[in-house]
Design an enzyme around this catalytic site. Structure first.
Site, PDB file in Angstrom:
ATOM      1  N   HIS A  35      -7.725   0.990   2.276  1.00  0.00           N
ATOM      2  CA  HIS A  35      -7.455  -0.412   2.566  1.00  0.00           C
ATOM      3  C   HIS A  35      -6.245  -0.662   3.477  1.00  0.00           C
ATOM      4  CE1 HIS A  35      -8.196  -4.559   2.056  1.00  0.00           C
ATOM      5  NE2 HIS A  35      -8.270  -4.639   0.757  1.00  0.00           N
ATOM      6  N   SER A  70     -10.652 -12.253  -4.802  1.00  0.00           N
ATOM      7  CA  SER A  70     -10.914 -12.363  -3.371  1.00  0.00           C
ATOM      8  C   SER A  70     -12.328 -12.864  -3.132  1.00  0.00           C
ATOM      9  CB  SER A  70     -10.737 -11.011  -2.679  1.00  0.00           C
ATOM     10  OG  SER A  70     -10.876 -11.138  -1.284  1.00  0.00           O
ATOM     11  N   PRO A 108     -11.384  -0.566  -1.912  1.00  0.00           N
ATOM     12  CA  PRO A 108     -12.581  -1.354  -2.231  1.00  0.00           C
ATOM     13  C   PRO A 108     -13.830  -0.667  -1.697  1.00  0.00           C
ATOM     14  CG  PRO A 108     -11.515  -2.291  -0.327  1.00  0.00           C
ATOM     15  CD  PRO A 108     -10.669  -1.114  -0.750  1.00  0.00           C
ATOM     16  N   TYR A 113       0.787  -1.228   0.000  1.00  0.00           N
ATOM     17  CA  TYR A 113       0.000   0.000   0.000  1.00  0.00           C
ATOM     18  C   TYR A 113       0.825   1.287   0.000  1.00  0.00           C
ATOM     19  CZ  TYR A 113      -3.881  -3.121   1.005  1.00  0.00           C
ATOM     20  OH  TYR A 113      -4.810  -4.123   0.935  1.00  0.00           O
TER      21      TYR A 113
END
Length: 693
Positions: free
Chosen positions: A332, A548, A106, A93
């Site tokens: 995230h 995912s 997300p 990240y």
């Protein structure tokens, strides 16, 4: 992703569990190198693989650099709670320079709400924020029940630390790397305000006044004031939130320019220290299909819609649209998707189970007016805003999202075959990609390692040799492979996927280990080993399929963007009798198309069931089924959306005081599906008649 259960019967608090959890293990060097070669061999040319094999052998040689780096990692493991966490967080990240919307953040998409009265959306928002404050109390008192793993290796307690970053962290942009700021200082007071975004303006809403938490009636009163103030066009300020949608380096520079003015510093401080954002969106004017709502959650629709009504650095942004488009956008880096899902499910269940308390509730007698945050904008800031708006608009046009409800069967059918639903769907994703593109590619599936202290995720490499053998047999068109042999290949692919999953969730997968070896070499200022400069290593980290499993207990779904230009983001939510699939790609890539991928995935899921039925029919001819094609699988997103219409009409008839939170459990969804079968059949017949005429 693992399922989790909430356990309340055991006398263990989150702190007790955290202290009792083991440290993340460090796999043996030879095991990781051998598995790396196995994972990559069938994804490379013979020439590439020979070169890679040589580099790996050199790295792992006795007395070589690999053994030195492994020993340094072992030392690091002794000193730290989690030897890979810092490396992983930066690599995954904080070092990523791409814009957060679509590329990183997300979203959870709620069922479409029916706000039949003008202020119903504000009532919904007040109820939602009341739930947020209840949840925050659970966190503050460490009263949140401990999560226990389900699925593979069920019953293991899981690390809870991610939950405590939901409302206390912030991603601070930097020129080269961002910083995850956690507000854990005893010097600074706990934040007692949220930020409300309305018409691209930002307002401070104190949720605790005179040591007393605002009740729902007070929250609604304050939200109504905010909307009234925001409607005043004379005082409307530039949409500063657009700057947070830019690339991280660009936003860091824009923030530096903003910080020159004390007014801007004060406003930034209030946003960065708030509990969360509540984004009151204007109606988009669009047909709110599941696909449309997913895109609006991910990027707000750009400048012309609600793209500036966001602050992407904050972990939790609750979006409440006047048109019923609602959900959560998540930064995230502080936590994983399952934590977001658990929090969101709590809030939606709270809104169903806790009646709205708008009548005769004791309130704070003197409510100060919410404060609009001010900005001093130089010509340089206006120029930066125009650039950010342009880039966000390009991102909006580029995103190709497709949300589909596969309703022919769900996880119960898969379980009856004694197969893991997650492994089964992963093999179906491999089949879909191979059918579309004629080759296997590196695939990422997140695997929770919360069984360990400070555990986040590792990668399940789903593109196994066994999966490739199966998809080739299903697509080569040859009659030499029998159905029985194909079924054996499917079983083998699912077994391989399940084994790798267990390896990943027990901390023995290869991706985190390879990352640790690479990063500790950099720390020691050792020349980058040849293995990490090799083309295969670069290929191994280009996740063209980023996948995912995000299962939910209420009706909602998760979505996110692809992680590479020519890739797909594939998120799936298996329910008892259906699977919700969200697929994203970029329009500017000539190689990808989300609708075409969905079509291939649906056909693959049907083919896999048909294969199973054919093999079953050998022993039981009565179970024989006709082969299925996309033409026989008639459930579409449009049909799925039509479910909301009779529900909305019924709500309008009832004219309830408050907007209904449209959330259903999986069991309720199943019952509804059964009752609507005849309705769909009649509708299909009517449509056919119209087509003929």
């Amino acid at each position: 992703m693992s399922f989790v259960d909430r356990e309340t019967s055991k006398d263990l608090g989150a702190g007790d569990v955290e202290r009792a959890l083991p440290k993340l293990p460090l796999p043996a060097l030879k095991d990781t190198l051998d598995m790396y070669l196995r994972c990559m061999k069938h994804l490379l040319t013979e020439e590439q693989f020979n070169k890679t094999q040589h580099a790996v052998k050199q790295f792992g040689a006795p007395g070589g650099v690999g053994e030195l780096l492994q020993s340094k990692l072992m030392e690091r493991r002794q000193k730290k709670a989690n030897w890979v966490y810092d490396y992983w967080l930066k690599d995954m990240y904080l070092n990523n320079r791409l814009a957060l919307p679509v590329n990183s953040s997300p979203a959870i998409v709620f069922p479409l709400q029916n706000f039949w009265a003008p202020n119903n959306s504000l009532r919904f928002a007040a109820h939602l924020i009341s739930g947020v404050l209840e949840y925050k109390t659970l966190l503050d008192t460490r009263a949140l029940p401990v999560d226990y793993a389900r699925g593979q290796l069920a019953g293991t307690p899981l690390c809870m630390e991610q939950y405590y970053r939901l409302f206390t962290s912030y991603r601070l942009p930097g020129p080269e790397s961002d910083t995850l700021v956690a507000q854990e200082s005893s010097v600074m007071p706990e934040p007692e305000h949220i930020i409300v975004a309305c018409k691209n303006q930002f307002f401070v809403l104190d949720v605790v006044i005179n040591f007393r938490r605002l009740n729902e009636r007070d929250l609604l009163t304050q939200l109504e004031k905010i909307v009234k103030i925001a409607d005043s066009e004379e005082e409307r300020l530039p949409p500063i939130g657009l700057l947070t949608s830019d690339g991280r380096t660009e936003w860091a520079e824009s923030r530096r320019v903003l910080m020159r003015e004390s007014t801007n510093r004060d406003s930034l401080d209030m946003i960065e220290r708030c509990l969360c954002l509540l984004c009151l969106d204007d109606s988009s004017g669009l047909d709110l299909s599941d696909t449309t709502r997913a895109t609006l959650m991910l990027h707000g629709g750009g400048l012309t819609k609600n793209g500036g009504n966001r602050w992407y650095d904050k972990p939790m942004q609750f979006v409440v649209g006047a048109d019923g488009c609602c959900g959560v956008v998540c930064e995230h880096s502080p936590f994983e998707g399952i934590v977001l899902v658990q929090c969101t499910e709590y809030l939606l269940k709270y809104m169903i189970g806790s009646p709205s308390k708008l009548v005769r509730a004791a309130s704070v007698s003197e409510l100060p007016a919410p404060r609009r945050l001010r900005w001093k904008c130089s010509p340089e800031i206006h120029k930066l805003l125009a650039s950010s708006a342009d880039k966000l608009q390009r991102l909006v046009k580029n995103l190709d999202m497709n949300v589909h409800k596969f309703s022919h069967y769900g996880k119960e059918f898969i379980k009856k075959q004694k197969m893991s639903p997650d492994a089964y769907i992963q093999v179906a994703l491999q089949l879909a990609y191979y059918r579309r593109h004629g080759r296997p590619v590196c695939t990422y599936e997140s695997a929770s390692i919360r069984r360990f202290q400070e555990g986040r995720v590792d990668n399940i490499r789903s593109a196994t040799p066994e999966a490739l053998a199966f998809v080739k047999a299903m697509t080569d068109g040859k009659l030499s492979t029998t159905d029985k042999e194909k079924m054996e290949m499917l079983q083998s692919a699912i077994t391989a996927q399940t084994k790798y999953t267990v390896m990943a969730i027990t901390g023995m997968a290869i991706d985190n280990h390879l990352l640790g070896l690479r990063e500790i070499a950099h720390e020691l200022q050792i020349e980058k080993p040849e293995m990490f400069k090799d083309e295969a290593y670069l290929i191994s980290n280009q996740f063209i399929l980023s996948t995912s499993q995000v299962p939910t207990a209420v009706e909602m779904f998760c979505c996110y963007g692809p992680v590479v230009l020519n890739g797909y983001g594939a998120c799936y939510n298996p329910q008892s009798d259906h699977i919700i699939i969200s697929v994203s790609s970029f329009r500017e890539s000539p190689q990808t198309c989300s609708a075409a991928f969905i079509k291939a995935l649906v056909q693959g899921l049907l083919d896999m069931k048909d294969l199973r039925n054919k093999c079953n029919s050998v022993s039981d001819p009565a179970e024989q089924r006709k082969p299925q094609t996309l033409e026989t699988q008639t459930q579409t997103e449009t049909n799925w959306q039509s479910k909301a219409q009779p529900r909305a009409a019924e709500l309008s008839k009832n004219q309830q005081t408050l907007p209904q939170v449209l959330v259903k459990t999986a069991e309720q969804s199943k019952a509804e599906a059964q009752t609507q079968t005849s309705v769909r059949a009649e509708a299909a017949g009517a449509l056919k008649s119209r087509t003929k005429s």
